[in-house]
Design a protein around this motif. Structure first.
Motif, PDB file in Angstrom:
ATOM      1  N   SER A 487       0.851  -1.190   0.000  1.00  0.00           N
ATOM      2  CA  SER A 487       0.000   0.000   0.000  1.00  0.00           C
ATOM      3  C   SER A 487       0.885   1.238   0.000  1.00  0.00           C
ATOM      4  N   LEU A 488       0.612   2.170  -0.938  1.00  0.00           N
ATOM      5  CA  LEU A 488       1.312   3.442  -0.991  1.00  0.00           C
ATOM      6  C   LEU A 488       0.274   4.561  -0.941  1.00  0.00           C
ATOM      7  N   SER A 489       0.748   5.792  -0.630  1.00  0.00           N
ATOM      8  CA  SER A 489      -0.175   6.929  -0.619  1.00  0.00           C
ATOM      9  C   SER A 489      -0.743   7.141  -2.014  1.00  0.00           C
ATOM     10  N   GLU A 490      -1.991   7.611  -2.054  1.00  0.00           N
ATOM     11  CA  GLU A 490      -2.657   7.778  -3.337  1.00  0.00           C
ATOM     12  C   GLU A 490      -2.024   8.870  -4.187  1.00  0.00           C
ATOM     13  N   ASP A 491      -1.260   9.793  -3.535  1.00  0.00           N
ATOM     14  CA  ASP A 491      -0.652  10.855  -4.334  1.00  0.00           C
ATOM     15  C   ASP A 491       0.597  10.383  -5.070  1.00  0.00           C
ATOM     16  N   VAL A 492       1.016   9.124  -4.815  1.00  0.00           N
ATOM     17  CA  VAL A 492       2.088   8.535  -5.620  1.00  0.00           C
ATOM     18  C   VAL A 492       1.435   7.986  -6.877  1.00  0.00           C
ATOM     19  N   ASP A 493       1.591   8.735  -7.958  1.00  0.00           N
ATOM     20  CA  ASP A 493       0.853   8.379  -9.169  1.00  0.00           C
ATOM     21  C   ASP A 493       1.665   7.560 -10.157  1.00  0.00           C
ATOM     22  N   GLU A 494       2.951   7.402  -9.909  1.00  0.00           N
ATOM     23  CA  GLU A 494       3.755   6.664 -10.881  1.00  0.00           C
ATOM     24  C   GLU A 494       4.949   6.036 -10.175  1.00  0.00           C
ATOM     25  N   ILE A 495       5.248   4.804 -10.544  1.00  0.00           N
ATOM     26  CA  ILE A 495       6.415   4.126  -9.987  1.00  0.00           C
ATOM     27  C   ILE A 495       7.135   3.388 -11.105  1.00  0.00           C
ATOM     28  N   GLN A 496       8.378   3.062 -10.820  1.00  0.00           N
ATOM     29  CA  GLN A 496       9.143   2.186 -11.701  1.00  0.00           C
ATOM     30  C   GLN A 496       9.554   0.949 -10.896  1.00  0.00           C
ATOM     31  N   VAL A 497       9.867  -0.123 -11.602  1.00  0.00           N
ATOM     32  CA  VAL A 497      10.284  -1.365 -10.945  1.00  0.00           C
ATOM     33  C   VAL A 497      11.595  -1.824 -11.562  1.00  0.00           C
ATOM     34  N   LEU A 498      12.582  -2.054 -10.695  1.00  0.00           N
ATOM     35  CA  LEU A 498      13.869  -2.595 -11.134  1.00  0.00           C
ATOM     36  C   LEU A 498      14.071  -3.985 -10.542  1.00  0.00           C
ATOM     37  N   ASN A 499      14.800  -4.811 -11.258  1.00  0.00           N
ATOM     38  CA  ASN A 499      15.055  -6.173 -10.799  1.00  0.00           C
ATOM     39  C   ASN A 499      15.835  -6.178  -9.490  1.00  0.00           C
ATOM     40  N   GLY A 500      15.548  -7.187  -8.668  1.00  0.00           N
ATOM     41  CA  GLY A 500      16.387  -7.489  -7.526  1.00  0.00           C
ATOM     42  C   GLY A 500      17.352  -8.602  -7.908  1.00  0.00           C
ATOM     43  N   ASN A 501      17.766  -9.382  -6.919  1.00  0.00           N
ATOM     44  CA  ASN A 501      18.732 -10.442  -7.210  1.00  0.00           C
ATOM     45  C   ASN A 501      18.161 -11.841  -7.022  1.00  0.00           C
ATOM     46  N   LEU A 502      16.832 -11.956  -6.808  1.00  0.00           N
ATOM     47  CA  LEU A 502      16.251 -13.281  -6.598  1.00  0.00           C
ATOM     48  C   LEU A 502      15.604 -13.852  -7.848  1.00  0.00           C
ATOM     49  N   VAL A 503      14.934 -13.000  -8.616  1.00  0.00           N
ATOM     50  CA  VAL A 503      14.265 -13.464  -9.835  1.00  0.00           C
ATOM     51  C   VAL A 503      14.571 -12.489 -10.961  1.00  0.00           C
ATOM     52  N   SER A 504      14.518 -12.995 -12.184  1.00  0.00           N
ATOM     53  CA  SER A 504      14.788 -12.150 -13.347  1.00  0.00           C
ATOM     54  C   SER A 504      13.496 -11.521 -13.850  1.00  0.00           C
ATOM     55  N   ASP A 505      13.622 -10.523 -14.746  1.00  0.00           N
ATOM     56  CA  ASP A 505      12.459  -9.737 -15.148  1.00  0.00           C
ATOM     57  C   ASP A 505      11.430 -10.525 -15.941  1.00  0.00           C
ATOM     58  N   ASP A 506      11.816 -11.680 -16.522  1.00  0.00           N
ATOM     59  CA  ASP A 506      10.842 -12.470 -17.274  1.00  0.00           C
ATOM     60  C   ASP A 506      10.131 -13.492 -16.387  1.00  0.00           C
ATOM     61  N   GLU A 507      10.415 -13.456 -15.083  1.00  0.00           N
ATOM     62  CA  GLU A 507       9.826 -14.440 -14.182  1.00  0.00           C
ATOM     63  C   GLU A 507       8.758 -13.838 -13.268  1.00  0.00           C
ATOM     64  N   TYR A 508       8.456 -12.540 -13.430  1.00  0.00           N
ATOM     65  CA  TYR A 508       7.443 -11.940 -12.565  1.00  0.00           C
ATOM     66  C   TYR A 508       6.642 -10.900 -13.340  1.00  0.00           C
ATOM     67  N   SER A 509       5.500 -10.535 -12.758  1.00  0.00           N
ATOM     68  CA  SER A 509       4.637  -9.471 -13.289  1.00  0.00           C
ATOM     69  C   SER A 509       4.254  -8.548 -12.137  1.00  0.00           C
ATOM     70  N   TRP A 510       3.911  -7.291 -12.486  1.00  0.00           N
ATOM     71  CA  TRP A 510       3.513  -6.350 -11.445  1.00  0.00           C
ATOM     72  C   TRP A 510       2.498  -5.367 -12.003  1.00  0.00           C
ATOM     73  N   SER A 511       1.772  -4.735 -11.078  1.00  0.00           N
ATOM     74  CA  SER A 511       0.806  -3.695 -11.471  1.00  0.00           C
ATOM     75  C   SER A 511       0.719  -2.676 -10.338  1.00  0.00           C
ATOM     76  N   PHE A 512       0.313  -1.447 -10.696  1.00  0.00           N
ATOM     77  CA  PHE A 512       0.170  -0.386  -9.706  1.00  0.00           C
ATOM     78  C   PHE A 512      -1.075   0.418 -10.054  1.00  0.00           C
ATOM     79  N   GLU A 513      -1.996   0.490  -9.099  1.00  0.00           N
ATOM     80  CA  GLU A 513      -3.250   1.197  -9.358  1.00  0.00           C
ATOM     81  C   GLU A 513      -3.850   1.637  -8.029  1.00  0.00           C
ATOM     82  N   ASN A 514      -4.257   2.920  -7.983  1.00  0.00           N
ATOM     83  CA  ASN A 514      -4.923   3.472  -6.801  1.00  0.00           C
ATOM     84  C   ASN A 514      -4.117   3.237  -5.511  1.00  0.00           C
ATOM     85  N   GLY A 515      -2.834   3.492  -5.610  1.00  0.00           N
ATOM     86  CA  GLY A 515      -1.985   3.374  -4.431  1.00  0.00           C
ATOM     87  C   GLY A 515      -1.665   1.948  -4.007  1.00  0.00           C
ATOM     88  N   ARG A 516      -1.941   0.969  -4.846  1.00  0.00           N
ATOM     89  CA  ARG A 516      -1.658  -0.435  -4.506  1.00  0.00           C
ATOM     90  C   ARG A 516      -0.700  -1.023  -5.539  1.00  0.00           C
TER      91      ARG A 516
END
Length: 682
Positions: A487-516
């Protein structure tokens, strides 16, 4: 007068002596004419199938082996107790006629060299007047060599055998009986096959019937056959007075053919009895034979194997298994079975087949059944029957065998019980108890051990990088499904996602909407480590005028890997960022700036990045500190403490053995604080 009287008596002594000598001579001569007592010897006593005991009895009279001995002429005691004995002796007047019936179908190709070698051993074991024929069955049934006593010819024919075609076992056995009916000797057919009869016109009952009618003894060998078809071949032998062998390795063939040859050519008698006890280890046998008015005895003492009165059969399975993963269970038999006593045992393993799958073959490596064939057959839903026939214990261990287990998917975690039922043990009786065990099929999800790093105060133009860190609990090499909701504040209207070191970018999906923010792996993936960063969230910069303060909290997280729930509250952090007109801490952004390059930086590239600090003229020679903070806000490196002159300064941050993750270069001067987020990957 007495003297003369004695003298008169002495005159009759020569006559008396003559009569006595004549009588003694007559008795001695009569004894010679009746023959010497029987010479009886016992050998090859076999206790391996207790309580059934077999031995060889050689009975010699006047230097010749006595062959015509019947059961009514013998008596046996074991440790002083009479035993019911049966005895069979060879007919001395007949030669042996042997039909070698050999499977040379295509499936026998890898076994053929050993089969040829074993068959030649049998040919060499035959007597000088014994005869043999070679009949092969593959593409067709061929009398490769008619009956002959010429061993050289027989060996030559065997050397020229080839493997091809299907299996006409019953037709070949029937033909062997027909060929033997014209022979005057003892009639034997030695038959081997490794496959199901799929081409014969004749049936097994017809083969048995004609063998009995013509007086043919069938000795059969099943090579790597399943229980059902091996049972058919065994029946051919048992119902015609022959012997049956099951062979799983080509190297065993020679010894099997030698044993059959010994039975066919044996000049001595073979005796058999069923002992009335299995506990004694020292057995004294007294064997008595009456033949032709003479009596002979043989005594011998043997140390025999024994079977304990009580035993225990148990099953052991893993504590838990991940769905769709494969593990193994084991069956143990206590006490350790005697290595000199064959084991014929069957039992049923029961389990819930809706939750686990158990499929052949059994594992025998390192068990007492090593390199021996174990029968496994499904006899009902969740019921698997194990069959061990004449197993010779390979080692002194209680581990009987192993079996594979595959966990199936279910709607939730389930306990699965494995239990042993319907135990049958042949031979010496034993009171067998059984044990059971359970495994957990872990279908449930548990919370990921998420840690949110404490973060410093950020400047308005900074990008905020927040690592979503898993502190531990993962198991490398096991498939993982994971999902996280933040959960993030609703005034955060945009985010980016960078890879960590556990899984690669083709192994996960993500979404961001209404502060979630929602993250999940696309399928079962294998984590690269036991802990680390799933992904990095990048927020900012703050384009508004006001200070922005927002909570970042974990709504929920789920991990499907092992069912080991972690208790406790979900983490949350407070993030603060200056506005463009309002400030939490007064900063002179134009006076001091901090950057780094490269960013991110990696261990593979030397684990170093350059921290670039630029100081304005009006802050020249001002006291400053340049520190590196980890994701927990702890100082891990101090790069500078003291005054810095105006201009550009370059400092080196060597991460070295530090763990991968997010770090911050923080410059402080009085009330001014400037930071730079950096990502270190290994």
């Amino acid at each position: 007068m007495d003297h003369f009287a004695v003298s008169k008596k002495d005159s009759t002594m020569p006559v008396i002596r003559s009569l006595l000598l004549s009588s003694l001579l007559l008795i001695f001569t009569t004894s010679l004419l009746r023959g010497q007592p029987l010479d009886v010897s016992l050998s090859d006593v076999d206790f391996s199938q207790l309580p059934r005991v077999t031995f060889k009895a050689c009975i010699v009279q006047d230097g010749l082996i006595v062959r015509c001995v019947e059961t009514s002429q013998v008596l046996l005691t074991e440790n002083g107790r009479p035993q019911q004995l049966s005895i069979r002796c060879p007919d001395p007047m007949q030669i042996n006629s042997v039909a070698l019936v050999l499977d040379n179908s295509g499936s026998m190709f890898p076994t053929l060299p050993k089969l040829i070698e074993a068959s030649k051993t049998m040919v060499d074991s035959l007597g000088p007047n014994d005869e043999a024929t070679v009949i092969t069955f593959g593409t067709s049934i061929v009398i490769a060599k008619a009956f002959t006593t010429d061993k050289v010819e027989l060996r030559s024919v065997l050397d020229n055998m080839n493997a091809n075609g299907g299996t006409k076992l019953f037709d070949a056995a029937y033909l062997a009986c027909e060929e033997l009916q014209f022979r005057s000797g003892n009639r034997h057919a030695v038959i081997i096959s490794d496959g199901v009869d799929n081409q014969s016109v004749r049936k097994v009952d017809e083969v048995i019937a004609v063998a009995k009618q013509l007086g043919v003894t069938l000795h059969t060998i099943a090579f790597n056959l399943d229980d059902v078809n091996a049972g058919v071949i065994e029946r051919m032998a048992l119902e015609t007075g022959g012997v049956f062998f099951f062979v799983s390795r080509p190297s065993e063939l020679t010894s099997v053919y030698e044993k059959i040859a010994d039975i066919i050519t044996e000049p001595c008698c073979i005796a058999e009895y069923v002992s009335d006890n299995c506990e004694d280890t020292l057995r004294s046998l007294l064997f008595t034979v009456t033949h032709g008015g003479d009596i002979g005895t043989a005594t011998a003492s043997f140390v025999s194997p024994f079977r304990a009165a009580k035993g225990h059969l148990s099953v052991t399975v893993p504590d838990d298994i991940t769905p769709l993963a494969t593990d193994r269970g084991y069956i143990d038999f206590t006490p350790v079975p005697s290595g000199d006593l064959t084991l014929t045992l069957s039992f049923t393993l029961a389990y819930d087949e809706n939750l686990v799958s158990v499929q052949p073959p059994a594992f025998t490596l390192g068990t007492l059944t090593q390199n021996q064939l174990i029968g496994m057959a499904r006899v009902g839903p969740g019921r698997l029957r194990f069959t061990l026939e004449d197993i010779t214990p390979a080692s002194a261990t209680t581990r009987l065998l192993g079996f594979p287990i595959q966990a199936l998917q279910a709607d939730s975690s389930k306990q699965v019980e494995f239990r042993i039922e319907d135990v049958e043990l042949k031979g010496c009786p034993m009171d067998i108890t059984t044990g059971r065990d359970t495994t957990l099929i872990c279908q449930c999800f548990r919370a990921l051990d998420i840690v949110l790093d404490s973060l410093p105060l950020f400047a308005a133009q900074d990008q905020i990088t927040i690592p979503i860190r898993v502190a531990g609990g993962l198991e490398a090499g096991l498939p993982m499904l994971a999902s996280v909701a933040l959960s993030l504040s609703e005034d955060v209207d945009e985010i980016q996602v960078l890879n960590g070191n556990l899984v690669s970018d083709d192994e996960y999906s993500w979404s961001f909407e209404n502060g979630r923010f929602d993250f999940h792996t696309n399928a079962s993936v294998y984590p690269d480590d036991t802990s680390g960063v799933l992904v990095n969230l990048v927020i900012g910069p703050n384009n508004g005028r006001s200070v922005r303060t927002f909570d970042l909290s974990v709504l929920f997280s789920e991990l499907w890997q092992r069912c080991c729930p972690l208790d406790g509250d979900t983490p949350a952090i407070l993030v603060r960022q200056d506005g463009n007109c309002e400030f939490l801490v007064r900063r002179v952004q134009r006076d001091i700036t901090v950057e780094n390059a490269p960013n991110p930086f990696s261990a593979a590239a030397g684990a170093r990045t350059q921290i670039i600090v630029t100081v304005a003229d009006d802050l020249s020679q001002t006291e400053m500190t340049v520190d590196i903070l980890d994701g927990q806000g702890r100082i891990v490196r101090s790069l500078h403490e003291g005054p810095l002159g105006a201009g550009r300064h370059q400092l080196t941050f060597d991460a070295g053995a530090l763990p991968a993750g997010m770090y911050h270069a923080v410059v402080r001067s009085g009330s001014t604080l400037v930071s730079r987020a950096m990502l270190y990957i290994r």
